[in-house]
Scaffold this motif. Structure first.
Motif, PDB file in Angstrom:
ATOM      1  N   LEU A  92      54.077  36.513   2.082  1.00  0.00           N
ATOM      2  CA  LEU A  92      54.627  36.755   3.414  1.00  0.00           C
ATOM      3  C   LEU A  92      54.213  38.135   3.913  1.00  0.00           C
ATOM      4  O   LEU A  92      53.907  39.034   3.135  1.00  0.00           O
ATOM      5  N   ASP A  93      54.243  38.271   5.226  1.00  0.00           N
ATOM      6  CA  ASP A  93      54.043  39.573   5.847  1.00  0.00           C
ATOM      7  C   ASP A  93      55.388  40.304   5.769  1.00  0.00           C
ATOM      8  O   ASP A  93      56.346  39.913   6.433  1.00  0.00           O
ATOM      9  N   ASN A  94      55.466  41.337   4.929  1.00  0.00           N
ATOM     10  CA  ASN A  94      56.745  41.988   4.641  1.00  0.00           C
ATOM     11  C   ASN A  94      57.504  42.355   5.917  1.00  0.00           C
ATOM     12  O   ASN A  94      57.003  43.104   6.758  1.00  0.00           O
ATOM     13  N   ALA A  95      58.719  41.822   6.025  1.00  0.00           N
ATOM     14  CA  ALA A  95      59.571  42.108   7.179  1.00  0.00           C
ATOM     15  C   ALA A  95      60.377  43.374   6.935  1.00  0.00           C
ATOM     16  O   ALA A  95      60.585  43.799   5.786  1.00  0.00           O
ATOM     17  N   ASN A  96      60.831  43.985   8.001  1.00  0.00           N
ATOM     18  CA  ASN A  96      61.662  45.180   7.888  1.00  0.00           C
ATOM     19  C   ASN A  96      62.982  44.836   7.216  1.00  0.00           C
ATOM     20  O   ASN A  96      63.666  43.883   7.617  1.00  0.00           O
ATOM     21  N   GLU A  97      63.350  45.627   6.228  1.00  0.00           N
ATOM     22  CA  GLU A  97      64.580  45.397   5.488  1.00  0.00           C
ATOM     23  C   GLU A  97      65.725  46.270   5.972  1.00  0.00           C
ATOM     24  O   GLU A  97      66.853  46.127   5.489  1.00  0.00           O
ATOM     25  N   HIS A  98      65.466  47.155   6.903  1.00  0.00           N
ATOM     26  CA  HIS A  98      66.485  48.080   7.378  1.00  0.00           C
ATOM     27  C   HIS A  98      66.448  48.163   8.901  1.00  0.00           C
ATOM     28  O   HIS A  98      65.473  47.786   9.544  1.00  0.00           O
ATOM     29  N   ASN A  99      67.544  48.666   9.456  1.00  0.00           N
ATOM     30  CA  ASN A  99      67.648  48.866  10.907  1.00  0.00           C
ATOM     31  C   ASN A  99      67.364  47.581  11.685  1.00  0.00           C
ATOM     32  O   ASN A  99      66.678  47.609  12.719  1.00  0.00           O
ATOM     33  N   ARG A 100      67.921  46.463  11.221  1.00  0.00           N
ATOM     34  CA  ARG A 100      67.650  45.175  11.849  1.00  0.00           C
ATOM     35  C   ARG A 100      68.622  44.945  13.009  1.00  0.00           C
ATOM     36  O   ARG A 100      69.524  44.108  12.967  1.00  0.00           O
ATOM     37  N   ASN A 101      68.391  45.662  14.074  1.00  0.00           N
ATOM     38  CA  ASN A 101      69.237  45.513  15.256  1.00  0.00           C
ATOM     39  C   ASN A 101      69.053  44.163  15.927  1.00  0.00           C
ATOM     40  O   ASN A 101      69.913  43.721  16.696  1.00  0.00           O
ATOM     41  N   ASP A 102      67.914  43.494  15.644  1.00  0.00           N
ATOM     42  CA  ASP A 102      67.725  42.157  16.201  1.00  0.00           C
ATOM     43  C   ASP A 102      68.773  41.198  15.659  1.00  0.00           C
ATOM     44  O   ASP A 102      69.328  40.370  16.401  1.00  0.00           O
ATOM     45  N   LEU A 103      69.110  41.318  14.367  1.00  0.00           N
ATOM     46  CA  LEU A 103      70.119  40.446  13.781  1.00  0.00           C
ATOM     47  C   LEU A 103      71.512  40.797  14.296  1.00  0.00           C
ATOM     48  O   LEU A 103      72.361  39.908  14.488  1.00  0.00           O
ATOM     49  N   VAL A 104      71.767  42.077  14.526  1.00  0.00           N
ATOM     50  CA  VAL A 104      73.038  42.491  15.091  1.00  0.00           C
ATOM     51  C   VAL A 104      73.226  41.855  16.465  1.00  0.00           C
ATOM     52  O   VAL A 104      74.297  41.326  16.801  1.00  0.00           O
ATOM     53  N   THR A 105      72.164  41.901  17.282  1.00  0.00           N
ATOM     54  CA  THR A 105      72.243  41.321  18.621  1.00  0.00           C
ATOM     55  C   THR A 105      72.475  39.817  18.566  1.00  0.00           C
ATOM     56  O   THR A 105      73.386  39.278  19.217  1.00  0.00           O
ATOM     57  N   ILE A 106      71.679  39.127  17.783  1.00  0.00           N
ATOM     58  CA  ILE A 106      71.753  37.670  17.746  1.00  0.00           C
ATOM     59  C   ILE A 106      73.076  37.191  17.165  1.00  0.00           C
ATOM     60  O   ILE A 106      73.686  36.234  17.670  1.00  0.00           O
ATOM     61  N   LEU A 107      73.554  37.850  16.115  1.00  0.00           N
ATOM     62  CA  LEU A 107      74.693  37.336  15.364  1.00  0.00           C
ATOM     63  C   LEU A 107      76.028  37.986  15.707  1.00  0.00           C
ATOM     64  O   LEU A 107      77.080  37.389  15.451  1.00  0.00           O
ATOM     65  N   LEU A 108      76.034  39.194  16.282  1.00  0.00           N
ATOM     66  CA  LEU A 108      77.295  39.906  16.465  1.00  0.00           C
ATOM     67  C   LEU A 108      77.658  40.203  17.907  1.00  0.00           C
ATOM     68  O   LEU A 108      78.838  40.459  18.192  1.00  0.00           O
ATOM     69  N   THR A 109      76.704  40.224  18.819  1.00  0.00           N
ATOM     70  CA  THR A 109      77.041  40.497  20.223  1.00  0.00           C
ATOM     71  C   THR A 109      76.525  39.440  21.181  1.00  0.00           C
ATOM     72  O   THR A 109      77.004  39.345  22.312  1.00  0.00           O
ATOM     73  N   GLY A 110      75.564  38.658  20.755  1.00  0.00           N
ATOM     74  CA  GLY A 110      74.909  37.721  21.647  1.00  0.00           C
ATOM     75  C   GLY A 110      73.726  38.373  22.340  1.00  0.00           C
ATOM     76  O   GLY A 110      73.602  39.603  22.413  1.00  0.00           O
ATOM     77  N   VAL A 111      72.825  37.544  22.839  1.00  0.00           N
ATOM     78  CA  VAL A 111      71.580  37.996  23.447  1.00  0.00           C
ATOM     79  C   VAL A 111      71.790  38.206  24.943  1.00  0.00           C
ATOM     80  O   VAL A 111      72.223  37.291  25.649  1.00  0.00           O
TER      81      VAL A 111
END
Length: 523
Positions: free
Chosen positions: A374-393
């Motif tokens: 795999l193309d190594n994904a960022n393991e830290h500062n994942r604000n994209d997941l915070v947006t999608i899962l905790l506040t909505g897009v």
């Protein structure tokens, strides 16, 4: 806080037999247990047994929550809350049922503060007609009132509307505006036993659909709509279609749905959109602030339980939340073992305390080390997941800056299809904005979607639309299971009829060979 009432004291007979071991969901967190060796055996996690304490209490275990605009009635929303993991259909003589001593709730936040503004409460009561037989039924069950059904179960529904204020210390205080019983003595169907006991099961299930003041309710056994290759995922996070890319390589094959042949118990309700909005009106369109709501389900038990030597249980005290579920697979693969039981006991409005686990997801680290191609994904500062899962897009299902685990649904985005089976399983990744993570449809393949999201393989559509990363081959990840073995219904309650105890199978060798050959021929 939910408006949870103090339960009346109950004296309950014990239930014979342990429930079947349940395990459903994306379980890469289990690899941390195996690789790092941190956890004792009894704390095995899965999507249906996501925390150590709730894994011993299947009747109160939330397994999945679905929320979508009804495909055949687009001015309504359907919410499905499932409980009791991996029910063995042939599990007699003490078949699975909702617990009389559990308070089941569907909770709605319609103003973005993460707290419950509307709560639908479901309380069940089981009657034993003949205590001198061990039989669940003494003859064919031909109606919901058939005297041959020895353990009929009914339920009441309450709708509570409340708001929240801050006290002088800054704590949130729940204020009840209205508490109304909207359904009394509603009937559940029996479980699907077999051709002698339940010869016309679908007719029994249809008779259990209740219409109350423009709302529909159903509570009973259903085929588990979730689908996942749990057997491979538990084997050191194996994804069969990507076996050759694993650090311990195997031959690539198609996935196998571990949940084939297993049932669950569903609470399904269909309500007008205006029943959920803060102003009790139909929103004007997708950009109307009233169009988005956040939804989660929960289960609570009385705080005090006393086991008596006569084989009964006395319960009293206030209800305490023991399980909750909003977005799929959060407590399984985001929340660490030491926090799982605490997470289950918290209300979504308090989820900011878990923020670091969303921003620094362990699952992404595991994807990177177990699949070096795999193309190594960022393991830290994942604000994209915070947006999608905790506040909505923003522009889709944003509810505000309060971080809370909720299934967020924009109720004014119309369904992509009138048939629940006709949607694209990849939801928003495939450009269907009525699909996960905007709400959750029955056919949404949340395992594949979240695998790709945590690996930053969001696909070209979301890359172009929202600027989300689209790493390759991360955007192809999946467990090889693309849907359930039973199709969904085209009408309420949508969840498929349960597997029958007499005639069911999980994955016998012949069926597996036929499945594998079919997949090879279709390549």
């Amino acid at each position: 806080m939910n408006s949870r009432r103090i339960p009346k004291n109950r004296s309950l007979g014990t239930r014979a037999g342990l429930q079947a071991l349940g395990a459903v969901g994306l379980i890469l967190l289990a690899i941390a247990i195996l690789v790092i060796g941190m956890a004792p055996a009894q704390t095995r996690a899965s999507s249906h047994r996501e925390a150590p304490l709730i894994s011993t209490d299947p009747e109160a275990d939330n397994t999945d929550v679905y929320a979508f605009v009804s495909p055949d009635m687009s001015n309504t929303v359907t919410i499905v809350a499932n409980y009791i993991p991996l029910e063995e259909p042939a599990g007699g003589p003490n078949f699975n049922a909702f617990a009389d001593n559990v308070l089941y709730e569907i909770n709605v936040d319609n103003n973005g503060d993460g707290a419950d503004d509307i709560t639908y409460q479901f309380e069940f009561e089981t009657r034993i007609r003949n205590r001198d037989t061990f039989l669940y039924n003494t003859g064919p069950i031909t109606s919901l009132d058939d005297p041959d059904w020895n353990m009929p179960q009914t339920y009441d529904v309450r709708r509570i509307q409340h708001h929240h204020e801050k006290d002088q210390a800054g704590a949130t205080v729940d204020k009840v505006d209205a508490d109304r019983r909207i359904g009394r003595g509603l009937k559940t169907p029996p479980v699907n036993i077999g051709p002698r006991s339940t010869p016309n099961y679908d007719a029994l299930a249809n008779a259990a659909i209740a219409s109350v003041d423009g709302r529909k309710f159903f509570a009973g056994q259903r085929a588990d709509p979730f689908f996942v290759d749990l057997g491979s995922i538990f084997d050191l996070a194996g994804l069969r279609p990507f076996n050759s890319l694993h650090v311990i390589p195997l031959t690539d094959t198609m996935g196998i749905n571990t949940l084939k042949g297993f049932n669950t118990h569903s609470i399904v309700m269909q309500v007008p959109i205006s029943d959920l909005t803060r102003n009790h009106r139909m929103p004007t369109g997708p950009t109307d602030p009233n169009a988005v709501v956040g939804i989660y389900a929960s289960a609570s038990r009385a705080k005090y339980r006393v086991l008596d030597d006569d084989g009964t249980i006395d319960e009293h005290g206030p209800y305490v939340q023991v399980s909750r579920l909003g977005e799929p697979l959060i407590n399984e693969v985001i929340i660490p073992l030491g926090k799982k039981d605490r997470w289950n006991a918290q209300d979504p409005e308090n989820d900011s305390q878990f923020l670091t686990y969303y921003r620094n997801p362990e699952i992404t680290h595991l994807e990177n080390i177990l699949y070096p191609a795999l193309d190594n994904a960022n393991e830290h500062n994942r604000n994209d997941l915070v947006t999608i899962l905790l506040t909505g897009v923003p522009g889709l299902n944003f509810t505000g800056n309060t971080k809370a685990d909720l299934v967020r649904l924009n109720m004014m985005i119309p369904p992509s299809a009138t048939d629940p089976n006709g949607v694209d399983r990849l939801g928003a990744i495939a450009g269907q904005l009525d699909g996960f993570p905007n709400g959750r449809r029955l056919a949404d393949d949340v395992v594949d979607i979240e695998l790709r999201a945590t690996a930053e393989g969001y696909g070209p559509i979301l890359h172009n639309l929202l600027g989300l990363p689209n790493r390759t081959p991360n955007n192809l990840l999946g467990d090889g299971v693309d849907g359930p073995d039973k199709p969904f219904l085209a009408h309420f309650p949508y969840v498929a009829s349960p597997y029958q105890g007499y005639d069911h199978a999980h994955h016998p060798a012949v069926a597996f060979a036929e499945h594998k050959m079919e997949m090879i021929l279709n390549r």
